[in-house]
Design an enzyme around this catalytic site. Structure first.
Site, PDB file in Angstrom:
ATOM      1  N   LYS A  82       0.836  -1.208   0.000  1.00  0.00           N
ATOM      2  CA  LYS A  82       0.000   0.000   0.000  1.00  0.00           C
ATOM      3  C   LYS A  82       0.872   1.260   0.000  1.00  0.00           C
ATOM      4  O   LYS A  82       2.092   1.178   0.214  1.00  0.00           O
ATOM      5  CB  LYS A  82      -0.911  -0.047   1.234  1.00  0.00           C
ATOM      6  CG  LYS A  82      -1.876  -1.245   1.220  1.00  0.00           C
ATOM      7  CD  LYS A  82      -2.715  -1.312   2.486  1.00  0.00           C
ATOM      8  CE  LYS A  82      -3.622  -2.538   2.471  1.00  0.00           C
ATOM      9  NZ  LYS A  82      -4.442  -2.653   3.700  1.00  0.00           N
ATOM     10  N   TYR A 128     -12.215  -2.783  -2.776  1.00  0.00           N
ATOM     11  CA  TYR A 128     -12.752  -2.813  -1.410  1.00  0.00           C
ATOM     12  C   TYR A 128     -14.281  -2.830  -1.390  1.00  0.00           C
ATOM     13  O   TYR A 128     -14.889  -2.364  -0.434  1.00  0.00           O
ATOM     14  CB  TYR A 128     -12.207  -1.637  -0.604  1.00  0.00           C
ATOM     15  CG  TYR A 128     -10.791  -1.872  -0.096  1.00  0.00           C
ATOM     16  CD1 TYR A 128     -10.493  -2.983   0.697  1.00  0.00           C
ATOM     17  CD2 TYR A 128      -9.762  -0.990  -0.383  1.00  0.00           C
ATOM     18  CE1 TYR A 128      -9.202  -3.208   1.170  1.00  0.00           C
ATOM     19  CE2 TYR A 128      -8.467  -1.212   0.084  1.00  0.00           C
ATOM     20  CZ  TYR A 128      -8.195  -2.322   0.867  1.00  0.00           C
ATOM     21  OH  TYR A 128      -6.922  -2.535   1.340  1.00  0.00           O
ATOM     22  N   ASN A 132      -1.814  -0.207   7.194  1.00  0.00           N
ATOM     23  CA  ASN A 132      -1.240  -1.512   7.551  1.00  0.00           C
ATOM     24  C   ASN A 132      -0.379  -2.153   6.457  1.00  0.00           C
ATOM     25  O   ASN A 132      -0.212  -3.360   6.402  1.00  0.00           O
ATOM     26  CB  ASN A 132      -2.314  -2.452   8.098  1.00  0.00           C
ATOM     27  CG  ASN A 132      -3.393  -2.779   7.084  1.00  0.00           C
ATOM     28  OD1 ASN A 132      -3.222  -2.506   5.902  1.00  0.00           O
ATOM     29  ND2 ASN A 132      -4.472  -3.376   7.538  1.00  0.00           N
ATOM     30  N   HIS A 183      -1.680  -5.495   1.458  1.00  0.00           N
ATOM     31  CA  HIS A 183      -2.928  -6.258   1.308  1.00  0.00           C
ATOM     32  C   HIS A 183      -2.620  -7.663   0.825  1.00  0.00           C
ATOM     33  O   HIS A 183      -1.730  -7.856   0.004  1.00  0.00           O
ATOM     34  CB  HIS A 183      -3.835  -5.583   0.277  1.00  0.00           C
ATOM     35  CG  HIS A 183      -4.942  -6.485  -0.179  1.00  0.00           C
ATOM     36  ND1 HIS A 183      -6.086  -6.671   0.559  1.00  0.00           N
ATOM     37  CD2 HIS A 183      -5.041  -7.305  -1.249  1.00  0.00           C
ATOM     38  CE1 HIS A 183      -6.856  -7.560  -0.068  1.00  0.00           C
ATOM     39  NE2 HIS A 183      -6.249  -7.955  -1.170  1.00  0.00           N
ATOM     40  N   GLU A 198      -9.538 -10.810  -7.260  1.00  0.00           N
ATOM     41  CA  GLU A 198      -8.601  -9.681  -7.202  1.00  0.00           C
ATOM     42  C   GLU A 198      -7.528  -9.776  -8.287  1.00  0.00           C
ATOM     43  O   GLU A 198      -7.146  -8.763  -8.873  1.00  0.00           O
ATOM     44  CB  GLU A 198      -7.983  -9.610  -5.798  1.00  0.00           C
ATOM     45  CG  GLU A 198      -9.011  -9.179  -4.757  1.00  0.00           C
ATOM     46  CD  GLU A 198      -8.552  -9.339  -3.314  1.00  0.00           C
ATOM     47  OE1 GLU A 198      -9.351  -9.015  -2.414  1.00  0.00           O
ATOM     48  OE2 GLU A 198      -7.411  -9.796  -3.067  1.00  0.00           O
TER      49      GLU A 198
HETATM   50  P1  ABT Z   1      -6.627  -5.770   3.515  1.00  0.00           P
HETATM   51  O1  ABT Z   1      -5.520  -6.683   3.160  1.00  0.00           O
HETATM   52  O2  ABT Z   1      -6.329  -4.327   3.210  1.00  0.00           O
HETATM   53  O3  ABT Z   1      -7.931  -6.220   2.926  1.00  0.00           O
HETATM   54  O4  ABT Z   1      -6.725  -5.876   5.096  1.00  0.00           O
HETATM   55  P2  ABT Z   1      -7.285  -7.123   5.899  1.00  0.00           P
HETATM   56  O5  ABT Z   1      -7.843  -8.158   4.986  1.00  0.00           O
HETATM   57  O6  ABT Z   1      -6.239  -7.576   6.854  1.00  0.00           O
HETATM   58  O7  ABT Z   1      -8.444  -6.472   6.737  1.00  0.00           O
HETATM   59  P3  ABT Z   1      -9.858  -5.997   6.243  1.00  0.00           P
HETATM   60  B1  ABT Z   1     -10.951  -6.324   7.339  1.00  0.00           B
HETATM   61  O8  ABT Z   1     -10.170  -6.561   4.903  1.00  0.00           O
HETATM   62  O9  ABT Z   1      -9.696  -4.446   6.170  1.00  0.00           O
HETATM   63  C1  ABT Z   1      -9.651  -3.756   4.949  1.00  0.00           C
HETATM   64  C2  ABT Z   1      -9.028  -2.401   5.172  1.00  0.00           C
HETATM   65  O10 ABT Z   1      -9.858  -1.634   6.003  1.00  0.00           O
HETATM   66  C3  ABT Z   1      -9.118  -1.100   7.060  1.00  0.00           C
HETATM   67  N1  ABT Z   1      -9.945  -1.113   8.253  1.00  0.00           N
HETATM   68  C4  ABT Z   1     -10.569  -2.261   8.601  1.00  0.00           C
HETATM   69  C5  ABT Z   1     -10.056   0.035   9.002  1.00  0.00           C
HETATM   70  O11 ABT Z   1      -9.468   1.067   8.664  1.00  0.00           O
HETATM   71  N2  ABT Z   1     -10.816  -0.008  10.117  1.00  0.00           N
HETATM   72  C6  ABT Z   1     -11.472  -1.140  10.528  1.00  0.00           C
HETATM   73  O12 ABT Z   1     -12.157  -1.130  11.554  1.00  0.00           O
HETATM   74  C7  ABT Z   1     -11.333  -2.340   9.730  1.00  0.00           C
HETATM   75  C8  ABT Z   1     -12.033  -3.609  10.107  1.00  0.00           C
HETATM   76  C9  ABT Z   1      -7.896  -1.938   7.202  1.00  0.00           C
HETATM   77  C10 ABT Z   1      -7.659  -2.448   5.837  1.00  0.00           C
HETATM   78  N3  ABT Z   1      -6.752  -1.607   5.076  1.00  0.00           N
HETATM   79  N4  ABT Z   1      -6.087  -0.674   5.243  1.00  0.00           N
HETATM   80  N5  ABT Z   1      -5.372   0.168   4.982  1.00  0.00           N
HETATM   81 MG    MG Z   2      -9.174  -7.832   3.428  1.00  0.00          MG
END
Ligand code: ABT
Ligand code: MG
Length: 148
Positions: free
Chosen positions: A9, A49, A112, A115, A126
């Site tokens: 990212k 997303y 984070n 992905h 994807e």
């Molecule tokens: P991705 O790999 O980005 O999909 O992350 P991951 O699968 O580990 O986690 P999910 B649940 O898919 O989150 C998608 C993105 O949304 C962000 N997020 C998620 C928040 O900001 N707040 C929240 O409460 C949650 C649940 C984190 C992930 N990406 N970023 N950046």
């Molecule tokens: Mg995810």
């Protein structure tokens, strides 16, 4: 052979972690079959997303993922989908174990670093969303004959 979609990212790119992150999948023994560096359009971000469209964090998420270039990749190998998720670590970097990418380098759930597809169906979806068939390379690495 199983394939997964990974994307470094904008925060991972800005922090100079591209080489470090790619190294972890290479040294694990997975095979790179697709790689590109691009800015993400709003349309692609929203499609990627789509499952989170109704969540309160969705607008910020799209804003973030379109804020700078990302490294989009396809990796191949036995069990690569689940294994990559382990190498990446838990969604919230504060909960991810040291030794994982997020555990070692992150502190913020909205930033984070990387992905990874979370299941075979999402991996397939994807990969098709981010790559054309002809952008993926089928090849046999010969340097590690005893890996599998
Ligand atoms: P991705 O790999 O980005 O999909 O992350 P991951 O699968 O580990 O986690 P999910 B649940 O898919 O989150 C998608 C993105 O949304 C962000 N997020 C998620 C928040 O900001 N707040 C929240 O409460 C949650 C649940 C984190 C992930 N990406 N970023 N950046
Ligand atoms: Mg995810």
């Amino acid at each position: 052979m199983e394939r997964t979609f990974l994307a470094i990212k904008p925060d991972g790119v800005q922090r100079g972690l591209v080489g470090e992150i790619i190294r972890r999948f290479e040294t694990k023994g997975f095979t790179l079959v697709g790689l590109k560096f691009q800015k993400v359009s709003r349309e692609l971000a929203e499609q990627h997303y789509d499952v989170h469209r109704e969540r309160p964090f969705f607008p910020g998420l799209v804003e973030f993922i379109t804020s700078g270039p990302v490294v989009a990749m396809v990796w191949e190998g036995d069990g690569v989908i689940a294994s990559a998720r382990k190498i990446i670590g838990a969604t919230n970097p504060l909960n991810s174990e040291p030794g994982t990418i997020r555990g070692d380098f992150g502190i913020n759930v909205g930033r984070n670093l990387i992905h990874g597809s979370d299941a075979p169906e999402t991996a397939q979806k994807e990969i098709a969303l981010w790559f054309k068939d002809e952008e993926l390379v089928t090849w046999q690495p010969h340097s590690t004959p005893w890996l599998h």
